[in-house]
Motif scaffolding. Sequence first.
Motif, PDB file in Angstrom:
ATOM      1  N   THR A 180     -19.738  -9.457  43.794  1.00  0.00           N
ATOM      2  CA  THR A 180     -20.137  -8.629  44.936  1.00  0.00           C
ATOM      3  C   THR A 180     -19.021  -7.622  45.166  1.00  0.00           C
ATOM      4  OG1 THR A 180     -21.207 -10.546  45.939  1.00  0.00           O
ATOM      5  CG2 THR A 180     -20.829  -8.655  47.355  1.00  0.00           C
ATOM      6  N   GLY A 185     -21.890  -2.801  53.009  1.00  0.00           N
ATOM      7  CA  GLY A 185     -23.287  -2.502  53.299  1.00  0.00           C
ATOM      8  C   GLY A 185     -23.586  -1.024  53.406  1.00  0.00           C
ATOM      9  N   PRO A 188     -26.182   2.095  48.576  1.00  0.00           N
ATOM     10  CA  PRO A 188     -27.526   1.527  48.345  1.00  0.00           C
ATOM     11  C   PRO A 188     -27.474   0.097  47.816  1.00  0.00           C
ATOM     12  CG  PRO A 188     -27.436   3.794  47.582  1.00  0.00           C
ATOM     13  CD  PRO A 188     -26.033   3.423  47.955  1.00  0.00           C
ATOM     14  N   ALA A 189     -26.531  -0.183  46.907  1.00  0.00           N
ATOM     15  CA  ALA A 189     -26.399  -1.546  46.395  1.00  0.00           C
ATOM     16  C   ALA A 189     -25.952  -2.504  47.490  1.00  0.00           C
ATOM     17  CB  ALA A 189     -25.399  -1.561  45.237  1.00  0.00           C
ATOM     18  N   ARG A 191     -26.396  -2.262  50.691  1.00  0.00           N
ATOM     19  CA  ARG A 191     -27.407  -2.478  51.734  1.00  0.00           C
ATOM     20  C   ARG A 191     -28.408  -3.561  51.352  1.00  0.00           C
ATOM     21  NH1 ARG A 191     -26.803   3.205  52.566  1.00  0.00           N
ATOM     22  NH2 ARG A 191     -28.559   3.724  51.199  1.00  0.00           N
ATOM     23  N   ARG A 192     -28.536  -3.849  50.087  1.00  0.00           N
ATOM     24  CA  ARG A 192     -29.483  -4.886  49.644  1.00  0.00           C
ATOM     25  C   ARG A 192     -29.068  -6.278  50.116  1.00  0.00           C
ATOM     26  NH1 ARG A 192     -31.599  -4.839  43.762  1.00  0.00           N
ATOM     27  NH2 ARG A 192     -33.292  -5.872  44.886  1.00  0.00           N
ATOM     28  N   ILE A 193     -27.787  -6.466  50.424  1.00  0.00           N
ATOM     29  CA  ILE A 193     -27.318  -7.779  50.872  1.00  0.00           C
ATOM     30  C   ILE A 193     -26.697  -7.704  52.264  1.00  0.00           C
ATOM     31  CG2 ILE A 193     -26.945  -8.667  48.535  1.00  0.00           C
ATOM     32  CD1 ILE A 193     -23.927  -8.027  48.954  1.00  0.00           C
ATOM     33  N   GLU A 196     -26.656 -10.766  54.672  1.00  0.00           N
ATOM     34  CA  GLU A 196     -26.216 -12.080  54.175  1.00  0.00           C
ATOM     35  C   GLU A 196     -25.112 -12.653  55.061  1.00  0.00           C
ATOM     36  OE1 GLU A 196     -27.265 -14.036  51.748  1.00  0.00           O
ATOM     37  OE2 GLU A 196     -28.872 -12.702  51.067  1.00  0.00           O
ATOM     38  N   VAL A 236     -29.987  -9.700  42.676  1.00  0.00           N
ATOM     39  CA  VAL A 236     -29.926  -8.765  43.791  1.00  0.00           C
ATOM     40  C   VAL A 236     -28.662  -7.912  43.716  1.00  0.00           C
ATOM     41  CG1 VAL A 236     -28.755 -10.354  45.370  1.00  0.00           C
ATOM     42  CG2 VAL A 236     -30.247  -8.565  46.305  1.00  0.00           C
ATOM     43  N   GLU A 239     -27.436  -3.720  40.947  1.00  0.00           N
ATOM     44  CA  GLU A 239     -26.979  -2.350  41.195  1.00  0.00           C
ATOM     45  C   GLU A 239     -25.500  -2.316  41.562  1.00  0.00           C
ATOM     46  OE1 GLU A 239     -29.447  -0.271  43.954  1.00  0.00           O
ATOM     47  OE2 GLU A 239     -31.291  -0.904  42.974  1.00  0.00           O
ATOM     48  N   ASP A 240     -25.031  -3.331  42.258  1.00  0.00           N
ATOM     49  CA  ASP A 240     -23.615  -3.417  42.616  1.00  0.00           C
ATOM     50  C   ASP A 240     -22.761  -3.508  41.353  1.00  0.00           C
ATOM     51  OD1 ASP A 240     -21.580  -3.424  44.445  1.00  0.00           O
ATOM     52  OD2 ASP A 240     -21.936  -5.442  45.187  1.00  0.00           O
ATOM     53  N   SER A 264     -31.633 -14.224  37.178  1.00  0.00           N
ATOM     54  CA  SER A 264     -31.278 -14.006  38.575  1.00  0.00           C
ATOM     55  C   SER A 264     -29.827 -14.428  38.812  1.00  0.00           C
ATOM     56  CB  SER A 264     -32.228 -14.781  39.491  1.00  0.00           C
ATOM     57  OG  SER A 264     -32.243 -16.153  39.140  1.00  0.00           O
TER      58      SER A 264
END
Length: 294
Positions: A180, A185, A188-189, A191-193, A196, A236, A239-240, A264
């Motif tokens: 990560t 956040g 775009p990458a 913001r997907r998490i 959390e 998820v 992209e990160d 995954s």
Amino acid sequence: MDLARFVDPKLAGFAEESRAVNAARGTRRGPRTLDEVRAIRPRTPPGAAVVEAGGRRVPIRVFSPTGTAPRGVHLNIHGGGFYLGPTAQDGERNQRLADSLGVVVVDVDHRLAPENPWPAAPDDCETAALWLLEENRFGTDRFVIGGFSAGATLAVTTLLRLRDRGLGDRFSGAALQFGTYDLSGLTPAGRRIADEFFLEAYAGHAPDRTLPDISPVYGDLRGLPPLLVVVGELDVLLEDNLAMAARVWAAGGEADLRVYPESSHGFTNRETGMARAARHDIRQWLTHRLRTRE
């Protein structure tokens, strides 16, 4: 970015099995409260030794290769969202890696969030790295580093801290599994998490989560050793990881990006053909990096 460039065509034969495993597992979520974290925390494995460097102390676990003198040292940083400690399964993986590579694996038992949020974990990982580099530990000066999920994040922040100390060339490579790299956040990458729990647990108190010591994708990534970036196509964090590799390339560095289809987050922990292929790739890459110091 054309992902096909980073996918080994030979992996297609494992895709159907991976799809079946994913369907059987279903969608899983992480904990959302401290009580849930405490309920799933594993019992701390025995065998930790406390080492010291720079006035700080940290527990580590050492896994030596069976029946051979070590040809190098792998500094391992476990995963677990910054809030879970090492497990017995981590120990088994570390011993297998020690035996397969002929290296000593030093596993860092860093402090956990939210009781000990940032910068406790990177402080502990830096301490372990400095201890390792202080003397000719284990009779070798060949070092690699690696991490799994949150451990990959901490591996990069450790390398950035060492680089800033003038020690960036002491590690010949870093094997990073689905880390990560944006905890702010804002991208775009990232913001997907953004919702959390681990983000708040680890760095919710920080006024600026774009600090490279928290979100290394924002850092000056020059002077890092070669990186292996392993990530699943369905992760998820895909992209990160793509962004991290791209920023290393833009800084003139070396990043070997490998994307595994139908996979995954955490897939390398499973007993599938895809996972075994990825673990083989990681071992081969680390073997090559260790040879660069010979």
